[in-house]
Design a protein around this motif. Structure first.
Motif, mmCIF file in Angstrom:
data_model
loop_
_atom_site.group_PDB
_atom_site.id
_atom_site.type_symbol
_atom_site.label_atom_id
_atom_site.label_comp_id
_atom_site.label_asym_id
_atom_site.label_seq_id
_atom_site.Cartn_x
_atom_site.Cartn_y
_atom_site.Cartn_z
ATOM 1 N N ARG A 118 4.494 7.704 9.292
ATOM 2 C CA ARG A 118 3.445 6.690 9.215
ATOM 3 C C ARG A 118 2.636 6.390 10.089
ATOM 4 O O ARG A 118 1.031 6.441 9.571
ATOM 5 N N GLN A 119 2.675 7.409 11.985
ATOM 6 C CA GLN A 119 1.656 7.746 12.053
ATOM 7 C C GLN A 119 0.491 8.442 11.685
ATOM 8 O O GLN A 119 -0.649 8.720 11.843
ATOM 9 N N ARG A 120 1.467 9.427 11.058
ATOM 10 C CA ARG A 120 0.574 10.774 10.662
ATOM 11 C C ARG A 120 -0.006 9.826 9.382
ATOM 12 O O ARG A 120 -1.376 10.071 9.057
ATOM 13 N N VAL A 121 0.038 9.366 8.751
ATOM 14 C CA VAL A 121 -0.802 9.046 7.833
ATOM 15 C C VAL A 121 -1.476 7.630 8.583
ATOM 16 O O VAL A 121 -2.843 7.447 7.670
ATOM 17 N N LEU A 178 1.040 -1.441 0.067
ATOM 18 C CA LEU A 178 0.160 -0.349 0.071
ATOM 19 C C LEU A 178 0.991 0.763 -0.415
ATOM 20 O O LEU A 178 1.550 1.088 1.418
ATOM 21 N N THR A 179 0.402 2.367 -0.599
ATOM 22 C CA THR A 179 0.994 3.435 -0.977
ATOM 23 C C THR A 179 0.372 4.642 0.503
ATOM 24 O O THR A 179 -0.388 3.914 0.944
ATOM 25 N N ALA A 180 1.107 5.437 0.852
ATOM 26 C CA ALA A 180 0.442 6.306 1.873
ATOM 27 C C ALA A 180 -0.796 6.778 1.747
ATOM 28 O O ALA A 180 -1.723 7.219 2.122
ATOM 29 N N ARG A 181 -0.919 7.177 0.174
ATOM 30 C CA ARG A 181 -1.611 7.756 -0.105
ATOM 31 C C ARG A 181 -3.311 6.701 0.057
ATOM 32 O O ARG A 181 -5.051 6.291 0.147
ATOM 33 N N THR A 213 2.875 7.891 -3.187
ATOM 34 C CA THR A 213 3.347 7.862 -3.117
ATOM 35 C C THR A 213 4.486 7.027 -2.661
ATOM 36 O O THR A 213 4.430 5.461 -3.525
ATOM 37 N N ARG A 214 4.403 6.876 -1.679
ATOM 38 C CA ARG A 214 5.700 6.201 -0.967
ATOM 39 C C ARG A 214 4.949 4.975 -0.610
ATOM 40 O O ARG A 214 3.815 4.456 0.089
ATOM 41 N N GLN A 215 5.695 3.901 -0.555
ATOM 42 C CA GLN A 215 5.201 2.490 0.256
ATOM 43 C C GLN A 215 4.771 2.516 1.939
ATOM 44 O O GLN A 215 5.836 3.336 2.821
ATOM 45 N N LEU A 216 3.963 1.815 2.548
ATOM 46 C CA LEU A 216 3.848 2.335 4.043
ATOM 47 C C LEU A 216 4.741 2.073 4.116
ATOM 48 O O LEU A 216 5.009 2.534 5.909
ATOM 49 N N GLU A 221 -3.055 16.924 3.926
ATOM 50 C CA GLU A 221 -2.355 17.989 3.766
ATOM 51 C C GLU A 221 -1.907 18.576 5.234
ATOM 52 O O GLU A 221 -1.282 19.055 6.085
ATOM 53 N N ARG A 222 -3.597 18.043 5.865
ATOM 54 C CA ARG A 222 -3.614 18.422 7.462
ATOM 55 C C ARG A 222 -2.462 17.938 8.426
ATOM 56 O O ARG A 222 -1.925 18.728 9.871
ATOM 57 N N LEU A 223 -2.124 16.580 8.667
ATOM 58 C CA LEU A 223 -1.304 15.778 8.941
ATOM 59 C C LEU A 223 0.246 16.086 7.551
ATOM 60 O O LEU A 223 1.105 15.514 8.695
ATOM 61 N N GLY A 224 0.757 16.777 6.622
ATOM 62 C CA GLY A 224 1.565 17.505 6.776
ATOM 63 C C GLY A 224 2.692 15.263 5.496
ATOM 64 O O GLY A 224 3.742 15.624 5.578
ATOM 65 N N VAL A 225 1.643 15.161 5.247
ATOM 66 C CA VAL A 225 1.859 13.686 4.433
ATOM 67 C C VAL A 225 1.476 13.489 3.130
ATOM 68 O O VAL A 225 1.398 12.951 2.264
#
Length: 247
Positions: free
Chosen positions: A154-157, A101-104, A143-146, A134-138
């Motif tokens: 990761r926690q912010r995601v 999974l990507t972050a998105r 496109t980065r893998q989790l 945007e709110r969590l700054g991520v």
């Protein structure tokens, strides 16, 4: 045995309940052959940070799971004030690194409850996801893998995934455990901002500093509630010495 548990029963609209987001009464819960929570009765105040505090094994995560609806209570009553179903952010370790999974994509999962697993996201859904990231700054990590992210990223995601559910009740299990001081401070500040903006936040933690900065505390020991109220009243030296007894 008659089971009185009813998690869908709403809080009454009048009186003191206006300031409560959740109330539970004589709550028992656990796992097959292993009871964990015993006769818990307390209220979660609305528009406040509440810390579930206690040593490992005290029942914090189980109580959070019951509040989130992922663990069934065996008896008691659980009432919610009017609002959307709670958003639940599990411990980072509960989300497998091996998932491709990507972050998105991870944040987009927060829309599944609204949209369904197999339906495509709408333009509005995508806007909600964009706003949460945007709110969590991520947003820059989309496109980065989790599994490639740092602990703080990761926690912010995962918190962004919770925000994408658009609930006014956010439940987090150990959101700052294992993070470096800078990441802990950033997430603590973000959670405080959410409360200011109208979200009721409940976090399970064994971090006394985090608990002391909360608006309310529930102190647990061996699955029982041993204190509730403002941190300065609950987290007294005498109470903490009883709960954290030396091995």
């Amino acid at each position: 045995m008659t089971i009185m548990f009813n998690k869908h029963r709403p809080l009454p609209p009048a009186g003191a309940a206006k300031s409560e987001r959740v109330r539970f009464t004589e709550l028992d819960a656990g796992y097959p052959g292993r009871p964990v929570l015993h006769q818990l009765s307390a209220a979660i105040p609305a528009l406040t940070m509440t810390a579930l505090i206690g040593p490992n094994g005290s029942g914090k995560s189980t109580l959070l799971g019951v509040l989130a609806g992922v663990i069934d209570a065996t008896s008691g009553q659980l009432r919610y004030a009017e609002g959307r179903p709670p958003a639940f952010v599990p411990q980072r370790g509960a989300v497998g690194d091996a998932l491709p999974l990507t972050a998105r994509q991870t944040v987009e999962m927060g829309r599944w409850g609204e949209r369904g697993l197999w339906r495509r996201l709408t333009r509005q859904d995508r806007a909600v996801v964009d706003s949460a990231m945007e709110r969590l700054g991520v947003a820059g990590l989309a496109t980065r893998q989790l599994g490639e992210l740092s602990g703080g990223q990761r926690q912010r995601v995962l918190i962004a995934q919770g925000l994408a559910q658009q609930s006014d009740l956010l439940l987090l299990d150990e959101p700052t455990t294992g993070l470096d001081p800078e990441a802990r401070e950033r997430i603590t500040a973000l959670l405080a901002e959410l409360v200011t903006d109208g979200t009721t936040v409940v976090q399970a933690t064994h971090d006394l500093d985090a608990a002391r900065s909360a608006g309310a505390c529930l102190l647990l020991s061996d699955g029982r509630l041993v204190g509730q109220g403002p941190p300065e009243r609950v987290l007294t030296p005498a109470a903490l010495s009883r709960v954290w007894q030396p091995a």
